[in-house]
Design an enzyme around this catalytic site. Structure first.
Site, PDB file in Angstrom:
ATOM      1  N   ARG A   1      -7.289  -0.224  -6.773  1.00 51.34           N
ATOM      2  CA  ARG A   1      -7.390   0.839  -5.737  1.00 51.34           C
ATOM      3  C   ARG A   1      -7.521   2.162  -6.490  1.00 51.34           C
ATOM      4  NH1 ARG A   1      -4.177   1.228  -0.346  1.00 51.34           N
ATOM      5  NH2 ARG A   1      -6.078   2.301   0.240  1.00 51.34           N
TER       6      ARG A   1
ATOM      7  N   ARG B   1       0.864  -1.184   0.000  1.00 51.22           N
ATOM      8  CA  ARG B   1       0.000   0.000   0.000  1.00 51.22           C
ATOM      9  C   ARG B   1       0.897   1.228   0.000  1.00 51.22           C
ATOM     10  NH1 ARG B   1       2.374   1.560   3.834  1.00 51.22           N
ATOM     11  NH2 ARG B   1       0.866   3.248   3.936  1.00 51.22           N
ATOM     12  N   GLY B   2       0.267   2.412  -0.066  1.00 51.68           N
ATOM     13  CA  GLY B   2       1.059   3.638  -0.217  1.00 51.68           C
ATOM     14  C   GLY B   2       1.188   3.917  -1.711  1.00 51.68           C
ATOM     15  N   ALA B   3       0.876   5.168  -2.095  1.00 50.47           N
ATOM     16  CA  ALA B   3       0.765   5.493  -3.522  1.00 50.47           C
ATOM     17  C   ALA B   3       1.993   5.095  -4.358  1.00 50.47           C
ATOM     18  CB  ALA B   3       0.441   6.976  -3.675  1.00 50.47           C
TER      19      ALA B   3
ATOM     20  N   GLN C   1      -2.225   2.301  10.006  1.00 47.17           N
ATOM     21  CA  GLN C   1      -0.930   2.381   9.317  1.00 47.17           C
ATOM     22  C   GLN C   1       0.091   3.149  10.141  1.00 47.17           C
ATOM     23  OE1 GLN C   1      -3.877   2.911   7.867  1.00 47.17           O
ATOM     24  NE2 GLN C   1      -3.860   2.508   5.671  1.00 47.17           N
TER      25      GLN C   1
ATOM     26  N   ASP D   1      -1.837  10.864  -1.938  1.00 50.92           N
ATOM     27  CA  ASP D   1      -2.211   9.825  -2.916  1.00 50.92           C
ATOM     28  C   ASP D   1      -2.507  10.424  -4.279  1.00 50.92           C
ATOM     29  OD1 ASP D   1      -2.870   8.510  -0.182  1.00 50.92           O
ATOM     30  OD2 ASP D   1      -2.709   6.911  -1.671  1.00 50.92           O
TER      31      ASP D   1
ATOM     32  N   ASN E   1      -5.261  12.581   0.621  1.00 50.39           N
ATOM     33  CA  ASN E   1      -4.419  11.661   1.405  1.00 50.39           C
ATOM     34  C   ASN E   1      -5.315  10.912   2.393  1.00 50.39           C
ATOM     35  OD1 ASN E   1      -1.726  10.666   2.016  1.00 50.39           O
ATOM     36  ND2 ASN E   1      -1.911  11.707   3.966  1.00 50.39           N
ATOM     37  N   LYS E   2      -4.711  10.058   3.167  1.00 46.13           N
ATOM     38  CA  LYS E   2      -5.440   9.206   4.111  1.00 46.13           C
ATOM     39  C   LYS E   2      -6.454   9.992   4.940  1.00 46.13           C
ATOM     40  CE  LYS E   2      -5.207   5.686   4.448  1.00 46.13           C
ATOM     41  NZ  LYS E   2      -6.183   4.904   3.649  1.00 46.13           N
TER      42      LYS E   2
HETATM   43  O1  MRU Z   1      -4.431   3.293   2.299  1.00 49.22           O
HETATM   44  P1  MRU Z   1      -2.942   3.444   2.210  1.00 49.22           P
HETATM   45  O2  MRU Z   1      -2.208   2.824   3.342  1.00 49.22           O
HETATM   46  O3  MRU Z   1      -2.413   3.021   0.856  1.00 49.22           O
HETATM   47  O4  MRU Z   1      -2.729   5.006   2.318  1.00 49.22           O
HETATM   48  C1  MRU Z   1      -1.450   5.533   2.283  1.00 49.22           C
HETATM   49  C2  MRU Z   1      -1.438   7.013   2.374  1.00 49.22           C
HETATM   50  O5  MRU Z   1      -2.448   7.666   2.496  1.00 49.22           O
HETATM   51  C3  MRU Z   1      -0.113   7.668   2.201  1.00 49.22           C
HETATM   52  O6  MRU Z   1      -0.027   8.839   2.957  1.00 49.22           O
HETATM   53  C4  MRU Z   1       0.067   8.021   0.724  1.00 49.22           C
HETATM   54  O7  MRU Z   1      -0.177   6.907  -0.093  1.00 49.22           O
HETATM   55  C5  MRU Z   1       1.422   8.537   0.444  1.00 49.22           C
HETATM   56  S1  MRU Z   1       2.623   7.278   0.574  1.00 49.22           S
HETATM   57  C6  MRU Z   1       4.153   7.878   0.340  1.00 49.22           C
END
Ligand code: MRU
Length: 360
Positions: A89, A52-54, A200, A241, A251-252
């Site tokens: 996603r 996970r994470g963009a 996370q 994201d 973002n999250k």
């Molecule tokens: O749902 P996730 O864990 O994929 O969400 C991650 C985030 O929101 C991060 O802040 C974002 O992807 C940036 S990662 C460098």
């Protein structure tokens, strides 16, 4: 970055040519490497958030495209695989960015060349991600250094979710300035938002910072405003994201509330992101498709039981309803700046467009 004092990347091709990831759903309780054997494995890994994470989702999707091409190098199959990966996603734009990079490249070649070309491109995107994040770190560490020069005491940084190295191939985005500031011997303390429902922050960010011996404290998602009001936060750094070319940051879920609290309390609020996270076709955060995940992520929480086994327990009334919206949008006016591989820019169209000219 380090796991038990050994250097790791979040995705790699091993000596036998196998594509490996770390199953992030088991962290911090268990460390397990998993092989991605085909397109299906890749889609499962992205949608169930083993990765996970963009930025990491993007690189994983690139390897997924390679695996799909290995199954069939025909154009029809490649386009179909790309669509399936992008749908796995919807919010992080790096996914589409990476899939498009592979498609645009391989379709210039005859079918028998597409397997090796797609692997080359995926590896290159992975290597670039590391380089880019390290650059973000160098840029962002200047902000931390400036605070330290004035304060002459440990700099308190608040971060949300995991925009750490686990969310990228290496370094992270929001954590990269932290690692680089540490390397400059700046004393640092990180407030880590727990980040319900999937935790996370408490599961991943705190764990990765501890592996790197960076002082950090987990706080509940609602504590940030109080800490800012007490003067206990010097700077907020989050990831993104998807960032519109006008500067709105998706973002999250919960990022927006942190930005509001930071604005009210005059705490600088920065977003660290690679240019691949910028959506050049989107002028407003309101147009971003926000992922809604299964409500069971709210009803159940994972942990270690007394027998040291990972267990999931229900934490809500059995008939309760839940709405699990995974991201939110922070309007540009609350953002002090965007830390990119090309430098720190204001969250506005003029400065973001100046980055576009620099992208090769
Ligand atoms: O749902 P996730 O864990 O994929 O969400 C991650 C985030 O929101 C991060 O802040 C974002 O992807 C940036 S990662 C460098």
């Amino acid at each position: 970055m380090l796991i038990n004092n050994k250097n790791y990347k979040t995705i790699w091709v091993n000596n036998s040519g196998k594509i490996k990831i770390i199953d992030q759903n088991l962290l911090p309780f268990k460390f397990k490497e998993v092989e991605l054997k085909n397109l299906r494995d890749t889609i499962v890994a992205i949608s169930t958030m083993q990765v996970r994470g963009a930025p990491l989702i993007g690189v994983t999707a690139a390897y997924g495209m390679h695996l799909a091409i290995k199954e069939s190098p025909l154009k029809k199959n490649i386009i179909h695989a790309g669509k399936k990966l992008i749908a796995s996603r919807p919010t992080a734009i790096n996914l589409k960015w990476a899939v498009d990079k592979i498609i645009n490249k391989v379709l210039k070649f005859p079918s028998d060349k597409r397997k090796s070309i797609s692997l080359e491109v995926a590896k290159k995107l992975s290597e670039d991600d590391e380089v880019i994040n390290e650059k973000i770190g160098k840029q962002g560490s200047k902000l931390i250094l400036d605070i330290f020069k004035k304060k002459k005491k440990a700099v308190n940084i608040l971060t949300h979710c995991n925009a750490g190295w686990l969310a990228t191939v290496d370094w992270g985005t929001a954590t990269s300035p932290i690692y680089k500031a540490r390397d400059l011997d700046i004393p640092i303390h990180v407030w880590v938002d727990e980040t319900r429902p999937r935790n996370q922050g408490s599961f991943l960010t705190s764990w990765e910072l501890m592996q790197e011996k960076i002082d950090n404290t987990i706080i509940t998602d609602n504590a940030g405003g109080y800490l800012m009001k007490q003067g206990l936060v010097d700077i907020v750094i989050t990831g993104s994201d998807r960032t519109t070319f006008t500067g709105d940051v998706c973002n999250k879920i919960g990022t927006y509330l942190k930005a509001l609290a930071a604005y009210e309390n005059n705490v600088p609020f920065y977003v660290a992101l690679p240019s691949s996270t910028i959506d050049w076709n989107n002028s407003s955060g309101d147009q971003i498709l926000i992922e809604e995940r299964n409500e069971n992520e709210i009803h159940f929480i994972k942990g270690l039981n007394s027998k040291n086994k990972i267990e999931s327990i229900r934490v809500t009334p059995s008939a309760a309803k839940a709405f699990n919206v995974a991201f939110d949008v922070t309007p540009r006016k609350y953002i002090s700046g965007l830390i990119t591989e090309y430098g720190i820019v204001k969250a506005n169209k003029k400065e973001i467009m100046s980055i576009k000219k620099k992208i090769k």
